[in-house]
Design an enzyme around this catalytic site. Structure first.
Site, PDB file in Angstrom:
ATOM      1  N   HIS A   1      19.800  13.423  93.894  1.00  0.00           N
ATOM      2  CA  HIS A   1      18.998  13.764  92.269  1.00  0.00           C
ATOM      3  C   HIS A   1      17.293  12.754  92.406  1.00  0.00           C
ATOM      4  CE1 HIS A   1      23.162  14.086  92.681  1.00  0.00           C
ATOM      5  NE2 HIS A   1      23.727  15.001  92.249  1.00  0.00           N
TER       6      HIS A   1
ATOM      7  N   ASP B   1      19.185  19.386  87.247  1.00  0.00           N
ATOM      8  CA  ASP B   1      21.189  19.042  86.716  1.00  0.00           C
ATOM      9  C   ASP B   1      21.750  20.058  85.802  1.00  0.00           C
ATOM     10  OD1 ASP B   1      23.583  17.955  87.763  1.00  0.00           O
ATOM     11  OD2 ASP B   1      22.625  16.017  88.321  1.00  0.00           O
TER      12      ASP B   1
ATOM     13  N   HIS C   1      27.058  12.147  83.671  1.00  0.00           N
ATOM     14  CA  HIS C   1      28.305  13.472  83.252  1.00  0.00           C
ATOM     15  C   HIS C   1      28.464  12.721  81.981  1.00  0.00           C
ATOM     16  CE1 HIS C   1      28.520  14.771  87.670  1.00  0.00           C
ATOM     17  NE2 HIS C   1      28.275  15.493  87.678  1.00  0.00           N
TER      18      HIS C   1
END
Length: 338
Positions: free
Chosen positions: A164, A247, A176
C-alpha cells in the site's frame, strides 16, 4: 472510476443497474461472492454480460490470511513464509515468489478474474493489518521478492498491483479500524518503505494501491487523498504512469475526508484512477458522486485486463504447475520467523 462490491453469489437486479452506470469500471469480489470455481466462473461471466466485456473483475488473493477463494484453489502460503525462506536460501526464495505468483495468477485467470491486488510490498515491521502479508522487514529483500512476484504474475497473464503506497508496514495502527499516522521524515521513508515500490515500478507494474496512512512530514492528508504523494512522488519522482487505485473508502482511516461522496471525490481529485467501494451499502452514493466526472484514461484500465488464461483442464494437466504447487504448499509445513 469505481470498483464496486456485490452482495452475494449471483447478480441482483440492482447490481445489474450498477454495472451499466457510467462511472463503474469493475467489481471487487470477496469470500461472500464465492462458493465454488464453477459458481465463480458463472458470476464473472454474468458481470461482463451485464456491464460489458471491458468490465474489470478483481480480488484479494494474496495467500495466507488474505485469500478470498479457497475451496478448489491452491491454498497459498503467506508471503512472509517466502521471506523467511530468503534468510536461508535467497535463490530458492526468489524462485518460489515467482512460482507462488504464477499459480495464483493462472488459477484466477482460468475462472475469469482479471487480477488480484498483489503483491503486498509493505515492510514486515509489526503493522497490525499487514502482519504475515508482507515478505520481509528488509527493504532490499522485499524489493527483490516483489520483483519476482511481479514477473510471476505477468507470466500467468495477470497485471500486478503494488500495495500500500508509500508503505503501510512501519506504522502500528490498522487503517481498517482507526487513523494511522507515520511521523517519519520523507528521507527515511524513501530509504526504507518506499524502496520496494520504486524497484518494483521498474519491473513495469500496471497499478499501485494507495495507503490510507497520513505522513505529516509530506502532507497532512492520507496518501490516497494526497496530490503530493500521487502527483509529485509516485508519478513525478518515481515516473509511474499506470493506474492509481484507492484502498476501500469504507475503512475507518478514510473518514478524514467526510462521508462516502466526499471520500470518492477526494481520491479522484488527488489523482486516483479507480476508487474502491467494497460494500454494497455505499455503492449508490459512490455512483452518484462520480456522475459528473470524466472517465479514467482507457489505456490505464486496459492494462489491468487479464491476458488470455489457461483453462482448468489444461492447468490440471500441467506437470510444471504440479511442481510449483508442491513447492509452495510445502512452505506451510515450515515455521515462519519473518
Amino acid at each position: 472510476m469505481l470498483m464496486i462490491g456485490l452482495a452475494g453469489l449471483t447478480l441482483e437486479p440492482r447490481e445489474r443497474d450498477w454495472l451499466v452506470a457510467p462511472g463503474v469500471s469493475g467489481v471487487l469480489l470477496f469470500s461472500r461472492n464465492f462458493a465454488s470455481r464453477e459458481q465463480l466462473a458463472a458470476l464473472t461471466e454474468s458481470i461482463r454480460g451485464a456491464g460489458g466485456e471491458g468490465m474489470l473483475v478483481a480480488v484479494d488473493q494474496e495467500g495466507g490470511p488474505v485469500q478470498r477463494f479457497r475451496d478448489g484453489f491452491t491454498r497459498l502460503p503467506a508471503l512472509a513464509k517466502v521471506g523467511a525462506l530468503y534468510d536461508r536460501d535467497p535463490t530458492d526464495a526468489v524462485r518460489l515468489a515467482e512460482e507462488h505468483a504464477w499459480v495464483m495468477a493462472s488459477e484466477l485467470r482460468a475462472t475469469g478474474v482479471d487480477f488480484s491486488f498483489a503483491p503486498v510490498v509493505d515492510l514486515a515491521r509489526g503493522n497490525a493489518a499487514i502482519g504475515l502479508r508482507a515478505f520481509h522487514a528488509d527493504p532490499a529483500v522485499a524489493a527483490e521478492l516483489g520483483q519476482a512476484y511481479v514477473r510471476g504474475m505477468h507470466l500467468g497473464g495477470m497485471a500486478a498491483v503494488l500495495k500500500h503506497f508509500p508503505g503501510h508496514g512501519s506504522v502500528a495502527a490498522d487503517t481498517h479500524t482507526t487513523q494511522a499516522i507515520d511521523p517519519r521524515p520523507l528521507a527515511v521513508i524513501e530509504q526504507t518503505d518506499l524502496l520496494p515500490f520504486a524497484q518494483c515500478i521498474e519491473a513495469r507494474v500496471e497499478a499501485v494501491m494507495m495507503a490510507h496512512v497520513i505522513y505529516p512530514d509530506v502532507d497532512a492528508l492520507p496518501a490516497g487523498f494526497s496530490r503530493v504523494w500521487i502527483g509529485d512522488v509516485l508519478r513525478g519522482r518515481l515516473g509511474f504512469d499506470g493506474a492509481v487505485i484507492s484502498d476501500d473508502i469504507s475503512m475507518a482511516a478514510a473518514g478524514t475526508a467526510g462521508g462516502v461522496a466526499a471520500r470518492v471525490r477526494a481520491h479522484l481529485d488527488a489523482g486516483c484512477d479507480l476508487v474502491l467501494a467494497c460494500f454494497p451499502e455505499v455503492v449508490d452514493e459512490a455512483i452518484a458522486a462520480v456522475a459528473d466526472r470524466h472517465p479514467v484514461a482507457p489505456r490505464r484500465l486496459a492494462a489491468l485486463r487479464g491476458a488470455l488464461g489457461a483453462s482448468w483442464d489444461s492447468l490440471t494437466d500441467n506437470p510444471q504447475r504440479d511442481r510449483f504447487v508442491a513447492r509452495i504448499t510445502a512452505l506451510d509445513a515450515e515455521g515462519t520467523t519473518a
